[in-house]
Enzyme design. Structure first.
Site, PDB file in Angstrom:
ATOM      1  N   HIS A 143       0.830  -1.205   0.000  1.00 23.26           N
ATOM      2  CA  HIS A 143       0.000   0.000   0.000  1.00 23.26           C
ATOM      3  C   HIS A 143       0.868   1.260   0.000  1.00 23.26           C
ATOM      4  CE1 HIS A 143      -2.633   2.916   2.359  1.00 23.26           C
ATOM      5  NE2 HIS A 143      -3.382   2.638   1.305  1.00 23.26           N
ATOM      6  N   GLU A 153       0.822  -0.826  -4.801  1.00 24.60           N
ATOM      7  CA  GLU A 153      -0.383  -0.001  -4.914  1.00 24.60           C
ATOM      8  C   GLU A 153       0.029   1.425  -5.202  1.00 24.60           C
ATOM      9  OE1 GLU A 153      -4.015   2.306  -3.417  1.00 24.60           O
ATOM     10  OE2 GLU A 153      -1.986   2.406  -2.591  1.00 24.60           O
ATOM     11  N   HIS A 168      -1.265  10.442  -3.113  1.00 25.75           N
ATOM     12  CA  HIS A 168      -2.553  10.017  -2.569  1.00 25.75           C
ATOM     13  C   HIS A 168      -3.585  11.133  -2.464  1.00 25.75           C
ATOM     14  CE1 HIS A 168      -5.483   9.212   0.676  1.00 25.75           C
ATOM     15  NE2 HIS A 168      -5.525   8.022   0.127  1.00 25.75           N
ATOM     16  N   GLU A 225      -5.067   3.263  -8.410  1.00 25.16           N
ATOM     17  CA  GLU A 225      -6.315   3.966  -8.105  1.00 25.16           C
ATOM     18  C   GLU A 225      -6.279   5.379  -8.692  1.00 25.16           C
ATOM     19  OE1 GLU A 225      -7.197   4.457  -3.918  1.00 25.16           O
ATOM     20  OE2 GLU A 225      -9.066   5.521  -4.361  1.00 25.16           O
TER      21      GLU A 225
HETATM   22  O1  G3P Z   1      -6.848   1.801  -2.423  1.00 30.29           O
HETATM   23  C1  G3P Z   1      -7.215   1.007  -1.358  1.00 30.29           C
HETATM   24  C2  G3P Z   1      -6.671   1.628  -0.181  1.00 30.29           C
HETATM   25  O2  G3P Z   1      -5.562   2.292  -0.629  1.00 30.29           O
HETATM   26  C3  G3P Z   1      -7.604   2.518   0.565  1.00 30.29           C
HETATM   27  O3  G3P Z   1      -7.680   3.758   0.072  1.00 30.29           O
HETATM   28  O4  G3P Z   1      -7.341   6.018   0.943  1.00 30.29           O
HETATM   29  O5  G3P Z   1      -5.462   4.423   1.109  1.00 30.29           O
HETATM   30  O6  G3P Z   1      -6.204   5.234  -1.100  1.00 30.29           O
HETATM   31  P1  G3P Z   1      -6.605   4.904   0.274  1.00 30.29           P
HETATM   32 CA    CA Z   2      -5.396   3.819  -2.729  1.00 26.20          CA
END
Ligand code: G3P
Ligand code: CA
Length: 321
Positions: free
Chosen positions: A10, A37, A52, A144
């Site tokens: 992540h 990610e 992010h 994302e």
């Molecule tokens: O993308 C899944 C996870 O990353 C949750 O969202 O806010 O960390 O981008 P975020």
């Molecule tokens: Ca994310």
């Protein structure tokens, strides 16, 4: 046959290095992750950067470098900066914008004077593909496009930009080592139906109280009928971990929901977020306890984690990979 569970680093190995730095992504590789990610937002000149937040305050020195560019709400928005300007910024550990304290105090020192920069999406993909070659690996990207509705409000289409880059780098089919994730069902439908993308699509599930995606009812999404609808446009789901094992408070067992079983009945895998060894739910005595519940008791298919080394190690010790 059920596939082996996957590790999704992540924002890189952000338990150890500031999030979305090239160094953090390389470290995740070395720690044996299956996917990195990445979140993407757009600049003023429509370049996709790996970052992010929509605004730059919590992660960079923007207030020192461009003090005049903040909006009335006190925030510095990435869409107000050209890529050339973005490249003048230095990333640090995530800080509370109000206090300046580290969000996770035990992580990389907040005052380090290392010149970490914000990568473009192209640079990050080049890193992944380069390391796959030199390390003989096949690590994927799990991307994302952040806030599609927000970007539309700024006159931009982030899905068009991101999918165009992915195509140029060879990610275009269901077999590609590339997953696309979004909290916004309309965005997934747009990529699938209008842009004709054949990439694997992941419906992220938030909480209605977060009010980040107006008009989306995540509570309905987590019912059998809601999941029937999701299965018509997406391939798998990425829920918040608390939607699978509800934290009922210290000293109490978590309440396990049926979300994973219902998703599996519809042939959708489940990748919950976000597993942090330094931010455990109250029911978990250790990170291993937490992973035992999710991988062994509940059988999730992968997790987003800030600590890819610890998840990889747990899966190996447990005979799951
Ligand atoms: O993308 C899944 C996870 O990353 C949750 O969202 O806010 O960390 O981008 P975020
Ligand atoms: Ca994310």
């Amino acid at each position: 046959m059920k596939r082996k569970p996957i590790v999704i680093a992540h924002r890189g190995a952000c338990g150890y290095l500031p999030e979305h730095t090239i160094a953090g992504k390389a470290l995740a590789f070395a720690m044996g992750t299956d996917f990195v990610e990445l979140d993407a937002v757009l600049t003023k000149d429509d370049r996709a950067i790996v970052f992010h937040d929509h605004y730059l305050n919590a992660m960079t020195d923007v207030a020192d470098v461009f003090p005049g560019k903040k909006r009335k709400d006190g925030k510095f928005y990435a869409v107000d900066f050209t890529l050339e300007e973005i490249k003048e910024l230095t990333i640090h550990e995530r800080l509370h914008p109000d206090t300046g304290n580290a969000v996770y105090p035990g992580r990389f020192p907040k005052g380090s004077r290392i010149n970490f920069g914000i990568p473009t999406l192209e640079e990050e993909i080049a890193l992944v593909q380069g390391l796959n070659r030199s390390m003989r690996k096949d690590v994927g990207i799990y991307i994302e496009p952040k806030g599609p509705a927000y970007h539309r409000g700024e006159g931009k289409c982030i899905e068009d930009v991101v999918l165009d880059i992915l195509k140029r780098y060879g990610y275009s089919s269901r077999d590609s080592r590339c997953y696309i994730q979004s909290f916004e069902p309309d965005s997934i439908r747009y990529m699938r139906n209008d842009l004709k993308s054949d990439l694997t699509m992941v419906q992220l599930i938030g909480d209605n109280t977060w009010e980040e995606t107006p008009g989306v009812d995540y509570y309905r999404m987590m019912t059998p009928e809601g999941l029937d609808e999701v299965a018509r446009y997406a391939d798998l789901i990425g829920p918040w971990m608390n939607q699978i094992a509800v934290d009922e408070g210290k000293g109490r067992e978590p309440m396990l929901t049926k979300l994973v079983a219902w998703a599996h009945e519809r042939n959708m895998e489940v990748h919950p977020y976000t597993f942090r060894a330094d931010a455990l739910p109250s029911y978990a005595g250790s990170f291993d306890d937490l992973l035992e519940i999710f991988f062994v008791t509940i059988s999730v298919d992968g997790v987003f984690t800030d600590f890819p080394d610890k998840v990889n190690d747990f899966l190996i010790r447990s005979g799951l990979r």
